[in-house]
Design a protein around this motif. Structure first.
Motif, PDB file in Angstrom:
ATOM      1  N   LEU A 107     -27.450  11.018  16.017  1.00 35.27           N
ATOM      2  CA  LEU A 107     -26.264  11.270  16.869  1.00 35.27           C
ATOM      3  C   LEU A 107     -26.166  12.742  17.261  1.00 35.27           C
ATOM      4  CD1 LEU A 107     -23.563   9.088  15.077  1.00 35.27           C
ATOM      5  CD2 LEU A 107     -24.399   8.739  17.381  1.00 35.27           C
ATOM      6  N   THR A 108     -26.490  13.636  16.324  1.00 36.17           N
ATOM      7  CA  THR A 108     -26.451  15.081  16.637  1.00 36.17           C
ATOM      8  C   THR A 108     -27.565  15.449  17.617  1.00 36.17           C
ATOM      9  OG1 THR A 108     -27.768  15.515  14.660  1.00 36.17           O
ATOM     10  CG2 THR A 108     -25.387  15.761  14.455  1.00 36.17           C
ATOM     11  N   LEU A 109     -28.714  14.785  17.501  1.00 39.71           N
ATOM     12  CA  LEU A 109     -29.827  15.056  18.433  1.00 39.71           C
ATOM     13  C   LEU A 109     -29.491  14.564  19.841  1.00 39.71           C
ATOM     14  CD1 LEU A 109     -32.855  14.095  16.157  1.00 39.71           C
ATOM     15  CD2 LEU A 109     -32.274  16.380  16.937  1.00 39.71           C
ATOM     16  N   VAL A 110     -28.766  13.463  19.914  1.00 40.77           N
ATOM     17  CA  VAL A 110     -28.364  12.934  21.234  1.00 40.77           C
ATOM     18  C   VAL A 110     -27.422  13.906  21.946  1.00 40.77           C
ATOM     19  CG1 VAL A 110     -26.969  11.093  22.307  1.00 40.77           C
ATOM     20  CG2 VAL A 110     -28.759  10.503  20.694  1.00 40.77           C
ATOM     21  N   GLU A 111     -26.709  14.730  21.169  1.00 38.86           N
ATOM     22  CA  GLU A 111     -25.814  15.739  21.764  1.00 38.86           C
ATOM     23  C   GLU A 111     -26.575  16.872  22.450  1.00 38.86           C
ATOM     24  OE1 GLU A 111     -21.583  16.570  19.993  1.00 38.86           O
ATOM     25  OE2 GLU A 111     -23.034  16.499  18.363  1.00 38.86           O
ATOM     26  N   GLU A 112     -27.846  17.092  22.054  1.00 42.65           N
ATOM     27  CA  GLU A 112     -28.659  18.173  22.652  1.00 42.65           C
ATOM     28  C   GLU A 112     -28.797  17.945  24.148  1.00 42.65           C
ATOM     29  OE1 GLU A 112     -30.022  20.830  21.157  1.00 42.65           O
ATOM     30  OE2 GLU A 112     -29.247  20.301  19.177  1.00 42.65           O
ATOM     31  N   PHE A 113     -28.728  19.024  24.910  1.00 41.21           N
ATOM     32  CA  PHE A 113     -28.824  18.877  26.372  1.00 41.21           C
ATOM     33  C   PHE A 113     -30.275  18.763  26.841  1.00 41.21           C
ATOM     34  CE2 PHE A 113     -28.848  20.441  30.768  1.00 41.21           C
ATOM     35  CZ  PHE A 113     -27.931  19.553  31.325  1.00 41.21           C
TER      36      PHE A 113
END
Length: 930
Positions: A107-113
């Motif tokens: 989930l935190t990686l999906v936040e990366e632009f």
């Protein structure tokens, strides 16, 4: 693969690890099992440790996606492999989500632009949800801001990520109401509708389809989200979806799919399974925003594909179901033909036309049922087209009733069934229409007398037609006769009907005929239960005896139970929409299943009841009817009174408004009258001046006479005022002398504190009196000045009077001047009068002041006498004290002498002690001596 895994685990250089992960990615599609078993742990470690390098993260996510996902691109797969593949994907997913931290990390990686991190992250999370949906949903739900982070994908400017984000949210919202609510309240509706509009509504591509599927997930069976959708005014934004236009060539496969999903979305909001209040509010919103009108336009348009037309009919059905406003609008819709025909008639023509597709005919039947659902007005309009008085004699236009009768007696069994069910819905819960339908007469053939509709139905039933036709007719007859004693009497009046029913029930026929037998038993049971015993040969008791002899009670109840045990019955009871896999399965109607549930137990009890119980029941029924009649009578009376009250209220309101208007007019008229009076007075004054001007010479003598009298009166008044003034001055002098005496007496008083305080009080009173005296003196001076003024004016008046007497014999020009002088004199006299009044008022004020001053003098004298008494008392007290002190001194000296004689030394300090201590010592010494 093993070597590459070792390199990933042990290499210190980032480039070496990156190359190893890239190599694993290339092998992961072909050797999925091996890479998954050996490399998964290392790849997860890379995601945790190498966050700074987006490239290695991207490779690791792609590799994990290839291992977990079942979307294999190779076509050369064996047939038995997919099952193994499915198992493999779910097993690897289970390993990955065992540690919840892995999903949180994702989930935190999906936040990366960064595109190389975000896109593979979205795909991997989607794949995890496909494999182990509920478990992954739960992990995302409990992780902080889990769902909110994923909602940001819809706002991504890169279409690939946005579109894959929609697919991810589709998987996330499946069968999870909590997540559906969170997604909806994170502004999902606004964003999805914006995407649909950007993509071109129904003309858009597969992205529109994905958005519509996501909207369906959010709204289906979720009352909270449906209410939020309605309250947010999103129903209004659905209207442009159905603006299809006239170009009939543009019906691509994708457009058909999109429009199909859009219609389904409308149906989700107005589904009969939703709470009635929510459905009703959505129906009203759809009418007010013009959505229903747009759907009716598609319904009546030409060149619309059959499946879209069918779904549109179903959608319109549910939008109008049970909503009077929408039903009235639908009744007014006309097809664009020449001459224009009502939409209902056009649809019924399709329903009874055997060449039309089966699904379309079912949809039209559903539409007709929804139009009549809780719509007594619509039911009445349909039945009225069958009645003799309203049938069009010219035969130019075909009515709905004629189409239903035509379908009821056609050779097509499906048309028979549909027409019978449609007509049954026109009679549903409407006793008056059941009675009216008995009047319908049909012309069977030329030369033969007309036959009633009821008779014709029973005739076709006895002719042994197809099962579907007979089931349809029996359902119509059961609906018609239930709760209508008159219809039962008409049915029993035909002597062939009861023998036919008993014959059908008594026979032992095959499985297909069992359904007909059950319905015949139900019809016979209705004929007994709703029988009013008006026909002697077919009384309740005789019909029961007939069942006992010909069929047997147990056998009758068993046959009656065939209906509810039938598989097609339970299917029809599930939902209102008639959905059948084939025409042969079209046997039961949803509303009829409700009637069976209601009557089955009642009829079973009625069959076993004795004649005495029937009599009791009839008596109870009669009393209940009487009670109902009384209640209806009172209701009618109350209704009439309510109407009268309303009328009286209206009359009262009209009268009050009229009263207010009249009052307004009266006030206007009063003001006008006052204006007229003022104008009249002005004119009168002007006329008086004119006449005075003309008669001035003659009037001067009269005025002079009046003036002399007034002047003499004024002289007398002035003399009186002078005498009063002198009296007041004498009184003032007397008061002043009294006050002076008081002052001298106060100065001579004693030196005690109490006398000083009284002196200060008297001084204050004296000061006040002096002030009042000063005021009186000033007022007297003013009065004397005014009197001198009056004397001067009096002298002037005398002078003017003598001048007027001298000039009275002169010419007309001098007369005019004298009139002016007279006017001035009058004014001066008025002024003098007002001054006299003012002087009298001042006189009264002076009198009041004198009274108040005399009262203060009396108070001062009282206070003086009190003070003198107090001084005398204080002198007496002082004398007493002096006597006491002298006695004490004598006693002390005597005691001291005694003590010295006794030889007790006496100190000088004893002399200084107070009198009280001395007394105590003395008492002590006396006790010692004793």
């Amino acid at each position: 693969i093993q070597k590459l895994c070792d390199r990933v685990a042990s290499s210190t250089l980032l480039d070496d690890r990156r190359d190893a992960v890239r190599a694993l990615k290339s092998l992961s599609k072909k050797y999925r099992l091996e890479v998954g078993i050996q490399a998964m742990e290392h790849l997860i470690h890379v995601l945790q440790t190498d966050r700074s390098d987006s490239e290695i993260i991207g490779y690791a996510l792609d590799t994990l996606y290839n291992v977990i996902s079942n979307d294999l691109e190779e076509e050369e797969q064996e047939e038995n492999l997919p099952k193994q593949v499915d198992d493999l994907g779910s097993q690897f997913t289970e390993i990955f989500i065992k540690q919840q931290e892995n999903v949180t990390l994702l989930l935190t990686l999906v936040e990366e632009f960064d595109f190389h991190v975000r896109w593979p992250g979205v795909k991997l999370l989607t794949s995890l949800l496909k494999q182990q949906g509920p478990q992954v949903q739960q992990i995302i739900l409990v992780s902080p801001m889990g769902v909110s982070r994923l909602m940001d994908l819809l706002a991504d400017s890169r279409e690939v990520i946005r579109n894959d984000g929609v697919l991810l949210l589709q998987q996330l919202t499946k069968s999870n109401a909590a997540i559906q609510k969170i997604v909806a309240f994170e502004n999902a509706f606004e964003r999805l509708l914006d995407i649909i509009t950007e993509e071109g509504n129904s003309d858009g591509g597969i992205v529109v389809e994905d958005c519509l599927l996501l909207l369906q997930n959010l709204l289906k069976n979720n009352n909270s989200n449906q209410n939020f959708f309605k309250e947010g005014s999103y129903i209004q934004r659905m209207k442009p979806w159905f603006e299809v236009g006239d170009d009939n060539c543009g019906w691509s496969a994708q457009k058909v799919t999109n429009l199909h999903l859009m219609l389904q979305l409308v149906r989700v909001l107005v589904s009969p399974t939703n709470p009635p209040g929510a459905t009703s509010s959505c129906q009203k919103a759809m009418f007010h925003c013009g959505l229903l009108q747009q759907l009716c336009t598609i319904l009546m348009a030409t060149g619309v594909p059959a499946d879209i037309l069918t779904e549109t009919i179903n959608t319109v059905s549910e939008v109008i179901r049970g909503c009077q406003m929408n039903q009235d609008y639908f009744a007014s819709v006309n097809a664009p033909s020449n001459p224009p025909r009502p939409a209902i008639v056009v649809l019924l023509m399709s329903m009874v036309n055997e060449r039309q597709p089966f699904v379309l005919r079912c949809a039209v039947l559903y539409c007709f049922q929804c139009f009549l659902y809780k719509n007594q007005k619509g039911q009445g309009e349909i039945v009225s087209t069958l009645l003799p008085s309203t049938i069009d004699a010219t035969g130019n236009s075909v009515s709905a009733g004629q189409l239903l009768c035509g379908g009821l007696f056609s050779t097509d069994s499906l048309s028979n069934w549909c027409a019978a069910v449609a007509l049954a819905h026109a009679l549903q819960e409407n006793a008056t229409l059941k009675e009216q339908l008995l009047r319908v007469q049909l012309a069977t053939s030329i030369g033969n007398p007309p036959v009633s509709l009821l008779q014709q139905c029973t005739n076709i039933l006895s002719q042994g037609s197809k099962v579907q036709t007979r089931v349809g007719l029996l359902m119509l007859l059961c609906t018609w006769l239930s709760n209508c004693s008159i219809a039962v009497t008409h049915f029993l009046h035909n002597p062939a009907n009861i023998p036919f029913l008993t014959g059908q029930i008594a026979e032992n026929l095959g499985e297909e005929e069992q359904l007909v037998q059950g319905l015949c038993a139900l019809l016979l049971g209705i004929s007994i239960y709703y029988n009013d015993n008006s026909l002697e040969n077919y009384r309740k008791e005789k019909l029961k005896q007939l069942i006992e002899k010909r069929i047997g009670r147990e056998n009758f109840i068993e046959k009656l139970g065939f209906i509810s045990k039938h598989e097609l019955y339970s299917r029809a009871a599930q939902k209102p929409q008639p959905s059948f896999s084939s025409p042969d399965h079209m046997m039961f109607d949803h509303e009829f299943t409700k009637l069976v549930k209601e009557l089955e137990g009642v009829i079973s009890k009625a069959i076993y009841k004795s004649s005495e119980e029937d009599k009791k029941e009839e008596e109870v029924k009669k009393t209940l009817e009487q009670h109902d009649n009384i209640v209806t009578h009172y209701k009618k009376v109350i209704r009439e009174q309510d109407q009268e009250l309303e009328e009286l209220k209206q009359r009262l309101s009209t009268l009050t408004s009229q009263n207010e208007q009249l009052q307004a007019t009266v006030t206007q008229q009063v003001s006008q009258i006052q204006q007229h009076k003022d104008q009249y007075n002005l004119l009168k004054v002007q006329l008086g001046k004119d006449t005075q001007h003309h008669n001035s010479h003659s009037d001067t003598f009269q005025m002079n006479g009046i003036q002399t009298e007034e002047v003499s009166k004024l002289k007398e008044e002035v003399e009186e005022w002078k005498s009063k003034h002198e009296l007041l001055q004498g009184q003032l002098k007397e008061k002043e002398s009294v006050i002076e005496k008081l002052k001298s007496s106060h100065l001579e008083m004693g030196t005690d504190q109490s006398s000083q305080t009284s002196k200060s009080g008297s001084l204050e009173h004296n000061n006040e009196l002096q002030k009042e005296l000063e005021m009186l003196r000033s007022q007297m001076q003013l009065q004397s000045a005014e009197i001198s003024k009056l004397q001067m004016e009096n002298q002037k008046l005398q002078v003017t009077h003598t001048t007027v007497d001298a000039v009275s014999g002169e010419s007309s020009a001098v007369a005019a001047n004298s009139s002016e002088i007279l006017g001035r004199l009058e004014q001066e006299i008025q002024e003098l009068k007002s001054e006299v009044k003012a002087l009298s008022a001042e006189k009264e004020a002076l009198k009041q002041h004198l009274d108040s001053s005399s009262s203060t003098v009396a108070i001062l004298q009282d206070e003086k006498s009190k003070l003198q008494q107090e001084v005398a008392e204080s002198k007496k007290e002082q004398d007493d004290l002096l006597v006491l002190l002298a006695d004490q001194d004598q006693k002390l000296s005597a005691l001291k002498i005694k003590l010295k004689d006794l030889g007790v030394p006496v100190e000088d300090e004893d002399d200084i002690e107070s009198g009280d201590q001395g007394d105590e010592d003395e008492d002590g010494d006396e006790e010692e001596q004793d």
